[in-house]
Design a protein around this motif. Structure first.
Motif, PDB file in Angstrom:
ATOM      1  N   ALA A   1       3.907   9.169 -56.168  1.00  0.00           N
ATOM      2  CA  ALA A   1       4.071  10.594 -56.453  1.00  0.00           C
ATOM      3  C   ALA A   1       2.962  11.111 -57.355  1.00  0.00           C
ATOM      4  O   ALA A   1       2.418  12.210 -57.150  1.00  0.00           O
ATOM      5  N   ASP A   2       2.586  10.321 -58.358  1.00  0.00           N
ATOM      6  CA  ASP A   2       1.484  10.738 -59.229  1.00  0.00           C
ATOM      7  C   ASP A   2       0.132  10.579 -58.522  1.00  0.00           C
ATOM      8  O   ASP A   2      -0.817  11.308 -58.839  1.00  0.00           O
ATOM      9  N   PHE A   3       0.027   9.653 -57.580  1.00  0.00           N
ATOM     10  CA  PHE A   3      -1.190   9.538 -56.769  1.00  0.00           C
ATOM     11  C   PHE A   3      -1.411  10.830 -55.988  1.00  0.00           C
ATOM     12  O   PHE A   3      -2.532  11.361 -55.927  1.00  0.00           O
ATOM     13  N   VAL A   4      -0.348  11.367 -55.397  1.00  0.00           N
ATOM     14  CA  VAL A   4      -0.462  12.630 -54.668  1.00  0.00           C
ATOM     15  C   VAL A   4      -0.881  13.748 -55.616  1.00  0.00           C
ATOM     16  O   VAL A   4      -1.764  14.550 -55.304  1.00  0.00           O
TER      17      VAL A   4
ATOM     18  N   HIS B   1       4.371  16.387 -57.387  1.00  0.00           N
ATOM     19  CA  HIS B   1       4.974  15.078 -57.661  1.00  0.00           C
ATOM     20  C   HIS B   1       6.382  15.001 -57.072  1.00  0.00           C
ATOM     21  O   HIS B   1       6.709  14.047 -56.358  1.00  0.00           O
ATOM     22  N   GLU B   2       7.205  15.999 -57.373  1.00  0.00           N
ATOM     23  CA  GLU B   2       8.597  15.961 -56.927  1.00  0.00           C
ATOM     24  C   GLU B   2       8.708  16.103 -55.410  1.00  0.00           C
ATOM     25  O   GLU B   2       9.573  15.479 -54.783  1.00  0.00           O
ATOM     26  N   ALA B   3       7.852  16.918 -54.811  1.00  0.00           N
ATOM     27  CA  ALA B   3       7.890  17.068 -53.356  1.00  0.00           C
ATOM     28  C   ALA B   3       7.561  15.743 -52.674  1.00  0.00           C
ATOM     29  O   ALA B   3       8.058  15.460 -51.576  1.00  0.00           O
ATOM     30  N   THR B   4       6.743  14.919 -53.322  1.00  0.00           N
ATOM     31  CA  THR B   4       6.445  13.597 -52.762  1.00  0.00           C
ATOM     32  C   THR B   4       7.715  12.768 -52.650  1.00  0.00           C
ATOM     33  O   THR B   4       7.904  12.030 -51.666  1.00  0.00           O
TER      34      THR B   4
ATOM     35  N   SER C   1       1.032   7.595 -64.159  1.00  0.00           N
ATOM     36  CA  SER C   1      -0.413   7.761 -64.027  1.00  0.00           C
ATOM     37  C   SER C   1      -1.162   6.438 -63.983  1.00  0.00           C
ATOM     38  O   SER C   1      -2.222   6.337 -63.349  1.00  0.00           O
ATOM     39  N   VAL C   2      -0.638   5.386 -64.634  1.00  0.00           N
ATOM     40  CA  VAL C   2      -1.297   4.074 -64.579  1.00  0.00           C
ATOM     41  C   VAL C   2      -1.307   3.569 -63.137  1.00  0.00           C
ATOM     42  O   VAL C   2      -2.346   3.189 -62.585  1.00  0.00           O
ATOM     43  N   THR C   3      -0.140   3.567 -62.515  1.00  0.00           N
ATOM     44  CA  THR C   3      -0.037   3.107 -61.135  1.00  0.00           C
ATOM     45  C   THR C   3      -0.787   4.034 -60.192  1.00  0.00           C
ATOM     46  O   THR C   3      -1.414   3.586 -59.226  1.00  0.00           O
ATOM     47  N   ALA C   4      -0.755   5.337 -60.471  1.00  0.00           N
ATOM     48  CA  ALA C   4      -1.478   6.296 -59.624  1.00  0.00           C
ATOM     49  C   ALA C   4      -2.966   6.015 -59.631  1.00  0.00           C
ATOM     50  O   ALA C   4      -3.628   6.036 -58.572  1.00  0.00           O
TER      51      ALA C   4
END
Length: 233
Positions: free
Chosen positions: A151-154, A127-130, A179-182
């Motif tokens: 980031a959560d999608f990744v 997440h953070e690397a995104t 997570s909702v948006t992901a």
């Protein structure tokens, strides 16, 4: 220096160059400044800086693929080094520029009933690397949901879903973030493969709600309605 030693040195230098090329000529480093704390000691014991450095490299390669940014000719952010510092701070983690900061307190307090702490840290680092590699963070304050969603999608696509994430179709708005948006972006990516890569590229110029229409041919409201309908919501 003897010829044998010269040959050995040349081979080592060639191997190092090949490794750097494979990692996109980016260096990765990790430091634990909280080794005197319980959380820092747990990080050393159950995660470790060597493993964390490898995760940063693996995550970066995964993100480049997700963003469709090949090494040659890809529209990748100009980052030469990615660093991780484990610190005695509150929260979970945050990223500033190319520097990721992980909370030793979070690591120390992570419940084994929620899963393996090494797996959790791996997901957090993806997440953070995104955030290191994604475009458009100049608009983060106004539209943080889109950047946290990517980031959560990744993290989702990498297979590191965290305990407590919503299920597909849940949530009140595409702007609920994380997570909702992901999950919603995962649906959008199924409607238009490469959606997130296209969205990230457009975010270089800042966020615009019209990007959804430009990429998929549908408004974000239409996409959200279709997404909810797919899961009976």
């Amino acid at each position: 220096m003897k010829p044998f030693h010269m040959a050995t040195l040349a081979a080592l230098m060639a191997a190092a160059a090949a490794a750097a090329t494979a990692a996109g000529a980016v260096t990765f480093d990790a430091t634990n400044t909280a080794s005197s704390t319980a959380g820092g000691q747990r990080f050393d014991r159950e995660v470790g800086v060597d493993y964390a450095k490898q995760v940063l490299a693996d995550a970066s390669s995964f993100i480049w693929d997700a963003f469709e940014q090949p090494g040659d000719g890809g529209d990748r952010k100009p980052v030469d080094a990615v660093t991780l510092t484990v610190e005695d701070i509150d929260g979970v983690a945050f990223t500033s520029g190319d520097a990721i900061h992980l909370s030793a307190r979070y690591v120390g307090g992570y419940s084994s009933s929620s899963g393996d702490v090494r797996t959790e840290v791996t997901g957090v680092l993806y997440h953070e690397a995104t955030h290191v590699w994604q475009w458009g963070l100049q608009d983060y304050a106004a539209h943080s949901w889109v950047y946290e969603g990517i980031a959560d999608f990744v993290r989702l696509r990498a297979g590191y879903v965290a305990a407590g994430w919503v299920q597909p179709g849940q949530g009140n708005s595409w702007e609920d973030s994380y997570s909702v948006t992901a999950r919603f972006f995962d649906y959008c990516d199924s409607v238009k493969p490469g959606f997130v890569a296209d969205l990230n590229a457009k975010l270089k110029d800042g966020y615009n709600v019209d990007y959804f229409v430009q990429i998929t041919g549908k408004t974000v409201q239409q996409l959200w309605q279709d997404y909810k309908a797919k899961y009976g919501n």
